[in-house]
Design a protein around this motif. Structure first.
Motif, PDB file in Angstrom:
ATOM      1  N   TYR A  87       7.285   0.810   4.069  1.00 15.66           N
ATOM      2  CA  TYR A  87       6.447   0.747   2.856  1.00 15.66           C
ATOM      3  C   TYR A  87       7.261   1.260   1.664  1.00 15.66           C
ATOM      4  O   TYR A  87       8.155   2.098   1.834  1.00 15.66           O
ATOM      5  N   ILE A 144       3.576  -6.323   3.888  1.00 12.78           N
ATOM      6  CA  ILE A 144       2.725  -5.232   3.408  1.00 12.78           C
ATOM      7  C   ILE A 144       3.621  -4.145   2.832  1.00 12.78           C
ATOM      8  O   ILE A 144       4.477  -3.593   3.523  1.00 12.78           O
ATOM      9  N   THR A 171      -5.267  -4.395  -5.248  1.00 12.01           N
ATOM     10  CA  THR A 171      -4.785  -4.246  -3.873  1.00 12.01           C
ATOM     11  C   THR A 171      -5.948  -3.817  -2.988  1.00 12.01           C
ATOM     12  O   THR A 171      -6.683  -2.893  -3.336  1.00 12.01           O
ATOM     13  N   SER A 231      -0.036  -7.664   8.051  1.00 17.30           N
ATOM     14  CA  SER A 231       0.918  -8.656   7.581  1.00 17.30           C
ATOM     15  C   SER A 231       0.708  -9.996   8.312  1.00 17.30           C
ATOM     16  O   SER A 231       0.730 -11.065   7.692  1.00 17.30           O
ATOM     17  N   ARG A 233       0.748  -1.977   9.615  1.00 13.28           N
ATOM     18  CA  ARG A 233       1.552  -2.785   8.690  1.00 13.28           C
ATOM     19  C   ARG A 233       1.809  -4.167   9.292  1.00 13.28           C
ATOM     20  O   ARG A 233       1.692  -5.199   8.617  1.00 13.28           O
ATOM     21  N   GLY A 279      -2.875  -4.109   1.413  1.00 14.37           N
ATOM     22  CA  GLY A 279      -2.103  -2.957   1.835  1.00 14.37           C
ATOM     23  C   GLY A 279      -2.658  -2.473   3.156  1.00 14.37           C
ATOM     24  O   GLY A 279      -3.696  -2.962   3.623  1.00 14.37           O
ATOM     25  N   ALA A 280      -1.989  -1.503   3.807  1.00 10.31           N
ATOM     26  CA  ALA A 280      -2.454  -1.009   5.097  1.00 10.31           C
ATOM     27  C   ALA A 280      -3.147   0.340   4.931  1.00 10.31           C
ATOM     28  O   ALA A 280      -2.781   1.157   4.079  1.00 10.31           O
TER      29      ALA A 280
END
Ligand code: ZN
Length: 313
Positions: A269, A242, A107, A235, A231, A206-207
């Motif tokens: 999330y 995400i 990730t 995305s 996010r 991921g953020a």
């Protein structure tokens, strides 16, 4: 340690199912040469050795799947995930070929502004120092200091900038860079296009916030924006949902706390990673997942470290 003995010991500590533990490996950059200016990120060779060990003794899952199955109680024994923070180009150019060699998913946590700007303020300073020589005197508004450009002064110089306010820090770092060198700063971070074009089934994004701030220092509105908006933007860039977040700096109780964990949950999330050292266990909160940053240079040392970290020693 023999891989089969390590695997067997690990299965005792980290069995499949409801009592499963997991280990999340945390990286930033993977570098190409031994004579690099910064010493704590692994070279490609170190990284390959570590991936080879991980593939021998762990069951590596994408972090989002690991979090989901942890919640379900359906993790395999010796579960692990691999993460990269910030979104460096070398994650795709240097790390991905090694991940492909061992078929290990990972990730990449992307921070939005560094991707837009091409380089983070701390890297700008490191790049500046690596391009200059000798003693110098730097002055910027309230900031004035003497420095000698060599590896040992990196932490010193970074420390001087760390305490500037966010907006001022970016400006000061750019001033420092042009004070040190005429060469244009290199792009170290992925571009939105690279993120869009990355179609490897091994990579998920991921953020990691918008501007990489210490979230705990922000007011509610700004904090919410950093967590929610990143996010959405990431995305849009990668064309996928995400699922996971990485707190900038990541120390529980210092850089983030219950407010940030709630916002991350509300934003949709399914889990978030910290920089607390250790394994994910039944006592952990999936919105403050501990990680481990490997530094070992030998397979024996690294496998021993995987065992000790899983045992929480
Ligand atoms: Zn970061």
């Amino acid at each position: 340690l023999d891989a089969s003995i390590t695997g067997w010991l690990l299965r005792l500590l980290s069995p499949a199912g409801k009592r499963a533990r997991a280990q999340i490996f945390s990286y930033h950059r993977v570098q190409d040469a031994e004579n690099r200016f910064v010493s704590d990120d692994p070279t490609i060779d170190d990284f390959r050795m570590q991936m080879s060990c991980i593939s021998e003794v762990c069951n590596v899952l994408p972090l989002s799947e690991l979090v989901y199955r942890f919640g379900e109680g359906s993790l395999p024994a010796n579960a692990a995930a691999i993460t990269f923070d910030d979104g460096y180009i070398n994650n795709l150019t240097h790390a991905l070929p090694v991940l492909e060699e061992y078929q290990l998913p990972a990730t990449i946590f992307v921070a939005v502004e560094p991707v837009k700007q091409g380089i983070m303020w701390n890297d700008l300073i490191i790049e500046a120092l690596s391009r200059t020589q000798g003693k110098a005197h730097f002055q910027y508004k309230g900031l004035a200091f003497n420095f000698e450009a060599n590896r040992s002064c990196i932490e010193d110089v970074l420390g001087k900038f760390k305490y500037l306010l966010h907006e001022e820090r970016a400006e000061a770092a750019h001033q420092f860079y042009s004070f040190c060198t005429d060469v244009a700063p290199p792009r170290l971070m992925l571009t939105p296009e690279m993120i869009a074009e990355c179609k490897s089934s091994l990579i998920e994004f991921g953020a990691h916030s918008i501007s990489h701030p210490i979230l705990a220092n922000l007011d509610d509105e700004r904090c919410r924006h950093e967590i929610y908006k990143s996010r959405q933007i990431i995305s849009d860039w990668c064309g996928a949902e995400i699922q996971t977040f990485a707190y900038p700096n990541g120390r529980p109780g210092k850089d983030f706390g219950p407010r940030e964990m709630n916002l991350v949950k509300e934003a949709g999330y399914i889990g978030a990673v910290s920089t607390l050292w250790g394994p994910l266990t039944r006592e952990s909160d999936v919105f403050a997942i501990p990680r481990y940053t490997p530094w070992e240079h030998s397979p024996g040392g690294f496998k021993r470290r995987i065992l000790l970290t899983n045992a929480n020693l």
